[in-house]
Design a protein around this motif. Structure first.
Motif, PDB file in Angstrom:
ATOM      1  N   LEU A  58       2.745  27.666 -33.038  1.00 57.38           N
ATOM      2  CA  LEU A  58       1.341  27.288 -32.887  1.00 57.38           C
ATOM      3  C   LEU A  58       0.816  26.840 -34.245  1.00 57.38           C
ATOM      4  CD1 LEU A  58       0.002  30.265 -30.729  1.00 57.38           C
ATOM      5  CD2 LEU A  58       0.851  28.047 -29.946  1.00 57.38           C
ATOM      6  N   LEU A  59       0.144  25.702 -34.265  1.00 59.46           N
ATOM      7  CA  LEU A  59      -0.437  25.163 -35.489  1.00 59.46           C
ATOM      8  C   LEU A  59      -1.925  25.493 -35.467  1.00 59.46           C
ATOM      9  CD1 LEU A  59       1.405  21.732 -35.365  1.00 59.46           C
ATOM     10  CD2 LEU A  59       2.153  23.864 -36.420  1.00 59.46           C
ATOM     11  N   VAL A  60      -2.325  26.504 -36.222  1.00 56.13           N
ATOM     12  CA  VAL A  60      -3.684  27.049 -36.160  1.00 56.13           C
ATOM     13  C   VAL A  60      -4.532  26.456 -37.280  1.00 56.13           C
ATOM     14  CG1 VAL A  60      -5.054  29.164 -36.184  1.00 56.13           C
ATOM     15  CG2 VAL A  60      -2.770  29.161 -35.162  1.00 56.13           C
ATOM     16  N   ASP A  61      -5.732  26.041 -36.891  1.00 52.24           N
ATOM     17  CA  ASP A  61      -6.574  25.283 -37.790  1.00 52.24           C
ATOM     18  C   ASP A  61      -8.037  25.669 -37.624  1.00 52.24           C
ATOM     19  OD1 ASP A  61      -7.329  23.347 -39.592  1.00 52.24           O
ATOM     20  OD2 ASP A  61      -6.868  21.656 -38.303  1.00 52.24           O
ATOM     21  N   SER A  62      -8.821  25.373 -38.613  1.00 53.44           N
ATOM     22  CA  SER A  62     -10.273  25.429 -38.550  1.00 53.44           C
ATOM     23  C   SER A  62     -10.765  24.126 -39.173  1.00 53.44           C
ATOM     24  CB  SER A  62     -10.815  26.621 -39.332  1.00 53.44           C
ATOM     25  OG  SER A  62     -12.213  26.500 -39.474  1.00 53.44           O
ATOM     26  N   PRO A  63     -11.336  23.227 -38.371  1.00 56.32           N
ATOM     27  CA  PRO A  63     -11.761  21.929 -38.923  1.00 56.32           C
ATOM     28  C   PRO A  63     -12.699  22.055 -40.120  1.00 56.32           C
ATOM     29  CG  PRO A  63     -11.768  21.846 -36.543  1.00 56.32           C
ATOM     30  CD  PRO A  63     -11.516  23.285 -36.924  1.00 56.32           C
ATOM     31  N   LEU A  64     -13.598  23.034 -40.092  1.00 57.98           N
ATOM     32  CA  LEU A  64     -14.534  23.207 -41.207  1.00 57.98           C
ATOM     33  C   LEU A  64     -13.803  23.629 -42.480  1.00 57.98           C
ATOM     34  CD1 LEU A  64     -17.432  23.145 -42.186  1.00 57.98           C
ATOM     35  CD2 LEU A  64     -17.658  25.520 -41.453  1.00 57.98           C
ATOM     36  N   LEU A  65     -12.867  24.576 -42.362  1.00 54.04           N
ATOM     37  CA  LEU A  65     -12.103  25.003 -43.544  1.00 54.04           C
ATOM     38  C   LEU A  65     -11.186  23.887 -44.048  1.00 54.04           C
ATOM     39  CD1 LEU A  65     -11.244  28.675 -42.507  1.00 54.04           C
ATOM     40  CD2 LEU A  65     -12.916  27.911 -44.206  1.00 54.04           C
ATOM     41  N   LEU A  66     -10.634  23.116 -43.137  1.00 54.82           N
ATOM     42  CA  LEU A  66      -9.803  21.972 -43.537  1.00 54.82           C
ATOM     43  C   LEU A  66     -10.646  20.960 -44.314  1.00 54.82           C
ATOM     44  CD1 LEU A  66      -7.206  20.302 -43.522  1.00 54.82           C
ATOM     45  CD2 LEU A  66      -7.865  19.455 -41.270  1.00 54.82           C
ATOM     46  N   PHE A  67     -11.838  20.666 -43.803  1.00 59.72           N
ATOM     47  CA  PHE A  67     -12.738  19.734 -44.489  1.00 59.72           C
ATOM     48  C   PHE A  67     -13.074  20.242 -45.887  1.00 59.72           C
ATOM     49  CE2 PHE A  67     -17.056  18.349 -45.554  1.00 59.72           C
ATOM     50  CZ  PHE A  67     -16.846  16.979 -45.585  1.00 59.72           C
ATOM     51  N   GLU A  68     -13.362  21.535 -45.981  1.00 59.17           N
ATOM     52  CA  GLU A  68     -13.680  22.143 -47.275  1.00 59.17           C
ATOM     53  C   GLU A  68     -12.508  22.005 -48.248  1.00 59.17           C
ATOM     54  OE1 GLU A  68     -14.633  26.594 -49.007  1.00 59.17           O
ATOM     55  OE2 GLU A  68     -15.138  26.166 -46.921  1.00 59.17           O
ATOM     56  N   ALA A  69     -11.296  22.229 -47.763  1.00 58.82           N
ATOM     57  CA  ALA A  69     -10.113  22.127 -48.624  1.00 58.82           C
ATOM     58  C   ALA A  69      -9.849  20.690 -49.053  1.00 58.82           C
ATOM     59  CB  ALA A  69      -8.897  22.686 -47.901  1.00 58.82           C
ATOM     60  N   LEU A  70     -10.089  19.742 -48.159  1.00 57.71           N
ATOM     61  CA  LEU A  70      -9.803  18.340 -48.458  1.00 57.71           C
ATOM     62  C   LEU A  70     -10.882  17.672 -49.299  1.00 57.71           C
ATOM     63  CD1 LEU A  70      -8.431  17.141 -45.003  1.00 57.71           C
ATOM     64  CD2 LEU A  70      -7.128  17.657 -47.075  1.00 57.71           C
ATOM     65  N   ALA A  71     -12.043  18.307 -49.417  1.00 59.69           N
ATOM     66  CA  ALA A  71     -13.166  17.702 -50.130  1.00 59.69           C
ATOM     67  C   ALA A  71     -12.822  17.373 -51.581  1.00 59.69           C
ATOM     68  CB  ALA A  71     -14.387  18.618 -50.069  1.00 59.69           C
ATOM     69  N   LEU A  72     -12.059  18.230 -52.232  1.00 60.43           N
ATOM     70  CA  LEU A  72     -11.724  17.995 -53.634  1.00 60.43           C
ATOM     71  C   LEU A  72     -10.366  17.340 -53.842  1.00 60.43           C
ATOM     72  CD1 LEU A  72     -13.076  21.289 -55.218  1.00 60.43           C
ATOM     73  CD2 LEU A  72     -14.081  19.009 -55.315  1.00 60.43           C
ATOM     74  N   ASP A  73      -9.441  17.565 -52.911  1.00 62.56           N
ATOM     75  CA  ASP A  73      -8.097  17.022 -53.099  1.00 62.56           C
ATOM     76  C   ASP A  73      -7.410  16.879 -51.738  1.00 62.56           C
ATOM     77  OD1 ASP A  73      -5.511  16.352 -53.845  1.00 62.56           O
ATOM     78  OD2 ASP A  73      -5.396  17.869 -55.432  1.00 62.56           O
ATOM     79  N   ARG A  74      -7.080  15.637 -51.372  1.00 65.04           N
ATOM     80  CA  ARG A  74      -6.444  15.397 -50.076  1.00 65.04           C
ATOM     81  C   ARG A  74      -5.068  16.041 -49.964  1.00 65.04           C
ATOM     82  NH1 ARG A  74      -6.988   9.073 -49.673  1.00 65.04           N
ATOM     83  NH2 ARG A  74      -5.812   9.448 -51.556  1.00 65.04           N
ATOM     84  N   ALA A  75      -4.445  16.360 -51.075  1.00 63.75           N
ATOM     85  CA  ALA A  75      -3.121  16.984 -51.058  1.00 63.75           C
ATOM     86  C   ALA A  75      -3.148  18.348 -50.367  1.00 63.75           C
ATOM     87  CB  ALA A  75      -2.587  17.129 -52.474  1.00 63.75           C
ATOM     88  N   ALA A  76      -4.325  18.958 -50.258  1.00 65.13           N
ATOM     89  CA  ALA A  76      -4.434  20.253 -49.596  1.00 65.13           C
ATOM     90  C   ALA A  76      -4.037  20.168 -48.126  1.00 65.13           C
ATOM     91  CB  ALA A  76      -5.865  20.781 -49.715  1.00 65.13           C
ATOM     92  N   GLY A  77      -4.092  18.986 -47.553  1.00 68.83           N
ATOM     93  CA  GLY A  77      -3.729  18.794 -46.149  1.00 68.83           C
ATOM     94  C   GLY A  77      -2.301  19.178 -45.830  1.00 68.83           C
TER      95      GLY A  77
END
Length: 144
Positions: A58-77
């Motif tokens: 299962l690939l578990v995600d939170s769109p808001l936390l993903l957005f927060e992580a990607l805000a400064l560096d796309r490599a966080a994806g």
């Protein structure tokens, strides 16, 4: 570098199909979503010539936390979503959180460590509550 680095394993005292439904509900209560899933039991084990036990990633995600992580560096994806390996073992099901951060000998991208930690914590809360509930149902005097 480990081929598979497991952070923690939870045991749910339910059969695989019911455990999957319960995991989905527990994750939803923590405002998490399942971005995708991979049936691992479809792969045949030709060496053992037997049907493998049911397992699903299962690939578990939170769109808001993903957005927060990607805000400064796309490599966080690279580190999102978190991978949960769900495996059947008779009348119980094991759930393991696979740590992708342990696979690479690198520092997390700027701004991604806190959102990733928050995501892991929400997953842990969901799975701990689920294991406690399943134990209570199975114990003498518990529910169903």
């Amino acid at each position: 570098m480990n081929a598979l680095s497991v952070r923690q394993t939870f045991v749910i005292e339910e059969r695989f199909d019911k455990a999957i439904r319960l995991i989905r509900s527990a994750l939803e209560r923590q405002e998490l979503s399942i971005a995708g899933e991979i049936d691992m039991d479809r792969r045949s084990d030709l060496h053992l010539r037997k049907r493998p036990a049911a397992s699903r990633l299962l690939l578990v995600d939170s769109p808001l936390l993903l957005f927060e992580a990607l805000a400064l560096d796309r490599a966080a994806g690279v580190f999102f979503p978190v991978h949960l390996l769900v495996s059947a073992h008779g009348d119980q099901t094991d759930v393991s959180c696979v740590e992708l951060t342990s696979l690479f000998d690198v520092r997390l991208p700027t701004g991604s460590s806190q959102p990733l930690a928050d995501l892991r914590n929400r997953i842990t809360i969901a799975l701990e509550s689920l294991t406690a509930q399943s134990r209570a149902r199975r114990s003498p005097g518990g529910g169903s």
